[in-house]
Design a protein around this motif. Structure first.
Motif, PDB file in Angstrom:
ATOM      1  N   ILE A  15      24.308   8.647 -29.258  1.00 58.44           N
ATOM      2  CA  ILE A  15      25.412   8.924 -30.296  1.00 58.44           C
ATOM      3  C   ILE A  15      25.995   7.742 -30.682  1.00 58.44           C
ATOM      4  O   ILE A  15      26.228   6.980 -29.636  1.00 58.44           O
ATOM      5  CB  ILE A  15      26.164   9.994 -29.516  1.00 58.44           C
ATOM      6  CG1 ILE A  15      25.500  11.159 -28.942  1.00 58.44           C
ATOM      7  CG2 ILE A  15      27.647  10.115 -30.143  1.00 58.44           C
ATOM      8  CD1 ILE A  15      26.533  11.938 -27.832  1.00 58.44           C
ATOM      9  N   PHE A  16      26.159   7.548 -31.656  1.00 56.75           N
ATOM     10  CA  PHE A  16      26.466   6.368 -32.061  1.00 56.75           C
ATOM     11  C   PHE A  16      27.339   6.452 -33.544  1.00 56.75           C
ATOM     12  O   PHE A  16      27.372   7.347 -34.229  1.00 56.75           O
ATOM     13  CB  PHE A  16      25.082   5.543 -32.755  1.00 56.75           C
ATOM     14  CG  PHE A  16      25.200   4.169 -32.883  1.00 56.75           C
ATOM     15  CD1 PHE A  16      24.915   3.467 -31.655  1.00 56.75           C
ATOM     16  CD2 PHE A  16      25.385   3.463 -34.004  1.00 56.75           C
ATOM     17  CE1 PHE A  16      25.149   2.009 -31.643  1.00 56.75           C
ATOM     18  CE2 PHE A  16      25.400   1.880 -33.989  1.00 56.75           C
ATOM     19  CZ  PHE A  16      25.063   1.329 -32.799  1.00 56.75           C
ATOM     20  N   SER A  17      28.127   5.288 -33.618  1.00 57.73           N
ATOM     21  CA  SER A  17      29.024   5.272 -34.762  1.00 57.73           C
ATOM     22  C   SER A  17      29.023   3.944 -35.435  1.00 57.73           C
ATOM     23  O   SER A  17      29.063   2.977 -34.743  1.00 57.73           O
ATOM     24  CB  SER A  17      30.612   5.627 -34.008  1.00 57.73           C
ATOM     25  OG  SER A  17      30.834   6.788 -33.956  1.00 57.73           O
ATOM     26  N   THR A  32      28.942   8.821 -38.357  1.00 61.02           N
ATOM     27  CA  THR A  32      28.758   9.143 -36.961  1.00 61.02           C
ATOM     28  C   THR A  32      27.395  10.057 -36.978  1.00 61.02           C
ATOM     29  O   THR A  32      26.817  10.567 -37.988  1.00 61.02           O
ATOM     30  CB  THR A  32      29.715  10.106 -36.455  1.00 61.02           C
ATOM     31  OG1 THR A  32      29.720  11.398 -37.566  1.00 61.02           O
ATOM     32  CG2 THR A  32      31.107   9.595 -36.434  1.00 61.02           C
ATOM     33  N   THR A  33      26.670   9.830 -35.770  1.00 60.41           N
ATOM     34  CA  THR A  33      25.291  10.519 -35.646  1.00 60.41           C
ATOM     35  C   THR A  33      25.485  12.011 -35.820  1.00 60.41           C
ATOM     36  O   THR A  33      25.949  12.788 -35.106  1.00 60.41           O
ATOM     37  CB  THR A  33      24.681  10.048 -34.487  1.00 60.41           C
ATOM     38  OG1 THR A  33      24.864   8.777 -34.423  1.00 60.41           O
ATOM     39  CG2 THR A  33      23.197  10.541 -34.324  1.00 60.41           C
ATOM     40  N   TYR A  41      13.957   8.157 -36.514  1.00 58.72           N
ATOM     41  CA  TYR A  41      14.755   8.498 -37.533  1.00 58.72           C
ATOM     42  C   TYR A  41      16.297   8.531 -36.987  1.00 58.72           C
ATOM     43  O   TYR A  41      16.365   9.290 -35.757  1.00 58.72           O
ATOM     44  CB  TYR A  41      14.463   9.831 -38.438  1.00 58.72           C
ATOM     45  CG  TYR A  41      15.544  10.047 -39.473  1.00 58.72           C
ATOM     46  CD1 TYR A  41      15.243   9.648 -40.603  1.00 58.72           C
ATOM     47  CD2 TYR A  41      16.346  11.238 -39.074  1.00 58.72           C
ATOM     48  CE1 TYR A  41      16.341  10.205 -41.549  1.00 58.72           C
ATOM     49  CE2 TYR A  41      17.141  11.790 -40.152  1.00 58.72           C
ATOM     50  CZ  TYR A  41      17.065  10.914 -41.195  1.00 58.72           C
ATOM     51  OH  TYR A  41      17.888  11.659 -42.458  1.00 58.72           O
ATOM     52  N   VAL A  42      17.266   8.245 -37.818  1.00 63.09           N
ATOM     53  CA  VAL A  42      18.716   8.659 -37.322  1.00 63.09           C
ATOM     54  C   VAL A  42      19.345   9.108 -38.639  1.00 63.09           C
ATOM     55  O   VAL A  42      19.337   8.403 -39.688  1.00 63.09           O
ATOM     56  CB  VAL A  42      19.400   7.400 -36.641  1.00 63.09           C
ATOM     57  CG1 VAL A  42      19.583   6.105 -37.327  1.00 63.09           C
ATOM     58  CG2 VAL A  42      20.752   7.971 -36.116  1.00 63.09           C
ATOM     59  N   LEU A  43      19.952   9.950 -38.821  1.00 61.57           N
ATOM     60  CA  LEU A  43      20.970  10.333 -39.576  1.00 61.57           C
ATOM     61  C   LEU A  43      22.448  10.191 -39.474  1.00 61.57           C
ATOM     62  O   LEU A  43      22.928  10.704 -38.535  1.00 61.57           O
ATOM     63  CB  LEU A  43      20.877  11.828 -40.152  1.00 61.57           C
ATOM     64  CG  LEU A  43      21.849  12.500 -41.130  1.00 61.57           C
ATOM     65  CD1 LEU A  43      21.456  11.718 -42.631  1.00 61.57           C
ATOM     66  CD2 LEU A  43      21.536  13.813 -41.273  1.00 61.57           C
ATOM     67  N   LEU A  44      22.972   9.134 -40.199  1.00 61.46           N
ATOM     68  CA  LEU A  44      24.541   8.978 -40.013  1.00 61.46           C
ATOM     69  C   LEU A  44      25.362   9.404 -41.129  1.00 61.46           C
ATOM     70  O   LEU A  44      24.825   9.531 -42.197  1.00 61.46           O
ATOM     71  CB  LEU A  44      24.686   7.488 -39.947  1.00 61.46           C
ATOM     72  CG  LEU A  44      24.131   6.767 -38.858  1.00 61.46           C
ATOM     73  CD1 LEU A  44      24.335   5.214 -38.935  1.00 61.46           C
ATOM     74  CD2 LEU A  44      24.691   7.025 -37.560  1.00 61.46           C
ATOM     75  N   CYS A  76      16.641   5.364 -41.487  1.00 63.35           N
ATOM     76  CA  CYS A  76      18.065   5.458 -41.091  1.00 63.35           C
ATOM     77  C   CYS A  76      18.651   5.957 -42.540  1.00 63.35           C
ATOM     78  O   CYS A  76      18.076   5.294 -43.546  1.00 63.35           O
ATOM     79  CB  CYS A  76      18.651   4.214 -40.676  1.00 63.35           C
ATOM     80  SG  CYS A  76      20.677   4.705 -40.879  1.00 63.35           S
ATOM     81  N   GLN A  77      19.239   6.969 -42.412  1.00 63.03           N
ATOM     82  CA  GLN A  77      19.996   7.321 -43.814  1.00 63.03           C
ATOM     83  C   GLN A  77      21.444   7.669 -43.417  1.00 63.03           C
ATOM     84  O   GLN A  77      21.757   8.013 -42.374  1.00 63.03           O
ATOM     85  CB  GLN A  77      19.558   8.839 -44.391  1.00 63.03           C
ATOM     86  CG  GLN A  77      18.118   8.641 -44.824  1.00 63.03           C
ATOM     87  CD  GLN A  77      17.803   9.993 -45.439  1.00 63.03           C
ATOM     88  OE1 GLN A  77      17.591  11.089 -45.068  1.00 63.03           O
ATOM     89  NE2 GLN A  77      17.143   9.934 -46.592  1.00 63.03           N
ATOM     90  N   ILE A  78      22.351   6.984 -44.531  1.00 67.71           N
ATOM     91  CA  ILE A  78      24.076   7.359 -44.397  1.00 67.71           C
ATOM     92  C   ILE A  78      24.036   8.069 -45.496  1.00 67.71           C
ATOM     93  O   ILE A  78      23.657   7.846 -46.618  1.00 67.71           O
ATOM     94  CB  ILE A  78      24.563   5.989 -44.386  1.00 67.71           C
ATOM     95  CG1 ILE A  78      24.352   4.785 -43.371  1.00 67.71           C
ATOM     96  CG2 ILE A  78      26.378   6.207 -44.350  1.00 67.71           C
ATOM     97  CD1 ILE A  78      24.836   3.478 -43.521  1.00 67.71           C
ATOM     98  N   VAL A  79      24.821   9.278 -45.227  1.00 71.94           N
ATOM     99  CA  VAL A  79      25.187  10.372 -46.310  1.00 71.94           C
ATOM    100  C   VAL A  79      26.562  10.379 -46.362  1.00 71.94           C
ATOM    101  O   VAL A  79      27.345  10.538 -45.276  1.00 71.94           O
ATOM    102  CB  VAL A  79      24.449  11.780 -45.788  1.00 71.94           C
ATOM    103  CG1 VAL A  79      24.741  12.735 -46.862  1.00 71.94           C
ATOM    104  CG2 VAL A  79      23.052  11.444 -45.670  1.00 71.94           C
TER     105      VAL A  79
END
Length: 228
Positions: A15-17, A32-33, A41-44, A76-79
């Protein structure tokens, strides 16, 4: 300015911010995750983003690239989601970092139709054979990693059919026999469904449901179909 804050670590996920400040913004934005696929992969997600705030592409794609390295994932994607709007309406913008060999990407919507298109490109970019192999090797771990999470697939369609209940699906074989691979179910109202034909190259956002009779069963929406 970019500042990282690890909140907690567990076996299943991190869990990441991510906090970053855009030019002209009076406050730091928090991403935030939403979910992770370990090592991949991580979606933020940035929620309640104001349309009046300017999104700086360079800052955001740099943040996505740094987040991927920090969390030791390939992609990684930031939405960004607009304030007072449901996530189902689609995002305002998407930043993606996909490996060291590809340039980061930033796309921003200017209307509802474009938001709907951006919604369909959120997910882990994978090869059909990679996804199939994950289930073939260890169905339990593959379900933990992929079940219910969006994956972006570029596929060559070997056929369009329907099951006994009349629900349409496409077949994506991963071996020479054509018997094993992905079976991706689609909505009859999908606007791209009529454009699909045998041999079509399509980009599909799909979510795995399980592994049945040597096929990865998935639900999907078509993002695009290449014109021949």
């Amino acid at each position: 300015m970019i500042m990282w804050q690890k909140i907690s670590t567990c076996v299943a996920a991190i869990i990441f911010s991510l906090f970053f400040t855009l030019a002209g913004s009076a406050h730091a934005l928090e991403a935030t995750t939403a979910f992770t696929i370990p090592g991949k992969y991580v979606l933020l997600v940035v929620k309640d983003f104001s349309p009046e705030e300017k999104i700086e592409a360079k800052v955001v794609v740099k943040s996505a690239k740094e987040a991927a390295k920090k969390l030791n994932v390939e992609q990684c994607q930031i939405v960004f989601y607009e304030k007072a709007k449901a996530e189902s309406e689609g995002p305002m913008a998407v930043a993606s970092s996909v490996g060291d060999d590809n340039d980061p990407m930033f796309l921003q919507a200017t209307n509802a139709e474009q938001s709907g298109r951006l919604k369909k490109i959120i997910g882990y970019e994978a090869e059909p054979k990679e996804l199939y192999q994950a289930y073939e090797n260890n169905e339990v771990v593959a379900d933990e990693d992929f079940k219910g999470k969006p994956v972006i697939l570029e596929v060559k369609v070997s056929g369009v059919a329907k099951d006994v209940a009349g629900k349409p699906y496409v077949l994506v074989p991963v071996d020479k026999s054509g018997l094993f691979g992905l079976r991706i179910y689609l909505d009859m109202k999908d606007p791209f469904l009529r454009e699909l034909k045998k041999g079509s190259i399509a980009v599909i956002q799909a979510k795995a449901k399980g592994f049945t009779v040597k096929n990865v069963m998935m639900d999907g929406v078509i993002a695009s179909v290449a014109k021949k």
